[in-house]
Design a protein around this motif. Structure first.
Motif, PDB file in Angstrom:
ATOM      1  N   ASP A  70       2.411  -4.697 -41.801  1.00 14.47           N
ATOM      2  CA  ASP A  70       2.160  -3.684 -40.774  1.00 14.47           C
ATOM      3  C   ASP A  70       0.984  -4.064 -39.881  1.00 14.47           C
ATOM      4  N   GLY A  71       0.775  -5.359 -39.694  1.00 11.83           N
ATOM      5  CA  GLY A  71      -0.336  -5.837 -38.870  1.00 11.83           C
ATOM      6  C   GLY A  71      -0.207  -5.406 -37.414  1.00 11.83           C
ATOM      7  N   THR A  72      -1.276  -5.554 -36.694  1.00  8.52           N
ATOM      8  CA  THR A  72      -1.328  -5.195 -35.279  1.00  8.52           C
ATOM      9  C   THR A  72      -0.543  -6.197 -34.440  1.00  8.52           C
ATOM     10  N   LYS A  73       0.162  -5.702 -33.445  1.00  9.34           N
ATOM     11  CA  LYS A  73       0.881  -6.582 -32.523  1.00  9.34           C
ATOM     12  C   LYS A  73      -0.143  -7.378 -31.723  1.00  9.34           C
ATOM     13  N   ILE A  74       0.070  -8.709 -31.674  1.00  8.12           N
ATOM     14  CA  ILE A  74      -0.912  -9.547 -30.969  1.00  8.12           C
ATOM     15  C   ILE A  74      -0.333 -10.219 -29.727  1.00  8.12           C
ATOM     16  N   SER A  75       0.995 -10.259 -29.609  1.00  9.28           N
ATOM     17  CA  SER A  75       1.636 -10.800 -28.403  1.00  9.28           C
ATOM     18  C   SER A  75       3.095 -10.360 -28.393  1.00  9.28           C
ATOM     19  N   TYR A  76       3.774 -10.689 -27.304  1.00 11.09           N
ATOM     20  CA  TYR A  76       5.198 -10.375 -27.182  1.00 11.09           C
ATOM     21  C   TYR A  76       5.957 -11.629 -26.792  1.00 11.09           C
ATOM     22  N   PHE A  77       7.153 -11.754 -27.337  1.00  7.24           N
ATOM     23  CA  PHE A  77       8.053 -12.832 -26.957  1.00  7.24           C
ATOM     24  C   PHE A  77       9.191 -12.165 -26.203  1.00  7.24           C
ATOM     25  N   ASN A  78       9.442 -12.607 -24.997  1.00  2.64           N
ATOM     26  CA  ASN A  78      10.330 -11.886 -24.086  1.00  2.64           C
ATOM     27  C   ASN A  78      11.602 -12.649 -23.768  1.00  2.64           C
ATOM     28  N   PHE A  79      12.683 -11.869 -23.648  1.00  2.31           N
ATOM     29  CA  PHE A  79      13.973 -12.379 -23.211  1.00  2.31           C
ATOM     30  C   PHE A  79      14.375 -11.540 -21.998  1.00  2.31           C
ATOM     31  N   PRO A  80      13.896 -11.903 -20.804  1.00  2.00           N
ATOM     32  CA  PRO A  80      14.069 -11.059 -19.622  1.00  2.00           C
ATOM     33  C   PRO A  80      15.521 -10.795 -19.219  1.00  2.00           C
ATOM     34  N   ARG A  81      16.402 -11.771 -19.371  1.00  2.00           N
ATOM     35  CA  ARG A  81      17.805 -11.556 -18.999  1.00  2.00           C
ATOM     36  C   ARG A  81      18.430 -10.474 -19.880  1.00  2.00           C
ATOM     37  N   LEU A  82      17.974 -10.401 -21.125  1.00  2.00           N
ATOM     38  CA  LEU A  82      18.491  -9.406 -22.070  1.00  2.00           C
ATOM     39  C   LEU A  82      17.714  -8.100 -22.019  1.00  2.00           C
ATOM     40  N   GLY A  83      16.561  -8.104 -21.330  1.00  2.81           N
ATOM     41  CA  GLY A  83      15.726  -6.906 -21.270  1.00  2.81           C
ATOM     42  C   GLY A  83      15.050  -6.611 -22.598  1.00  2.81           C
ATOM     43  N   VAL A  84      14.688  -7.655 -23.344  1.00  6.80           N
ATOM     44  CA  VAL A  84      14.108  -7.489 -24.675  1.00  6.80           C
ATOM     45  C   VAL A  84      12.713  -8.104 -24.718  1.00  6.80           C
ATOM     46  N   ALA A  85      11.766  -7.334 -25.245  1.00  6.31           N
ATOM     47  CA  ALA A  85      10.408  -7.829 -25.510  1.00  6.31           C
ATOM     48  C   ALA A  85      10.153  -7.615 -27.006  1.00  6.31           C
TER      49      ALA A  85
END
Length: 142
Positions: free
Chosen positions: A91-106
């Protein structure tokens, strides 16, 4: 690089490959091994230890990557780590995001998370969420 560090990297890659094989359909994993054997492509190797599939590694500190595709790779793994931290909690803190822009997913990433993804899908890595943390991003490619 010290031998112990090389061994640690190869051990980690081997564990990631084991994890990858649990999530990718068996038929696709078999094709990857056939391609490796037929094309004789090199995999990561150090001190008598070898990864079975992954042949490339990239790493950076506090990086972000613009949207891109890696048409010369297929299944890739990325992980984020924090400096001087030896263990992580689920349950650690979110430190970054990995994004898939064509799919609209972060996809939020916490320290120690491993993300397996199709590198031919347009993707990007966000800046770190907390500017006071040293976030290490390590990716493996095949």
């Amino acid at each position: 690089m010290k031998t112990v560090h090389q061994d640690t990297i190869i051990d980690y890659i081997q564990k990631c490959e084991s994890l990858m094989k649990k999530y990718i359909p068996h038929e696709e994993v078999a094709v990857l091994y056939e391609a490796r054997d037929h094309l004789k492509f090199k995999t990561m190797f150090a001190n008598g230890y070898q990864s079975s599939l992954y042949g490339s590694i990239a790493s950076g500190v506090n990086v972000h990557l613009r949207i891109h595709t890696d048409l010369d790779f297929c299944y890739s793994l990325t992980t984020v780590l924090i400096r001087c931290k030896k263990s992580y909690k689920m349950d650690g803190t979110k430190i970054s995001y990995f994004n898939f822009p064509r799919l609209g997913v972060a996809t939020p990433l916490r320290p120690g998370d491993i993300l397996l993804f199709d590198a031919t899908e347009p993707h990007a890595s966000s800046s770190r969420c907390n500017k006071h943390l040293h976030v290490y991003c390590v990716s493996f490619y095949l």
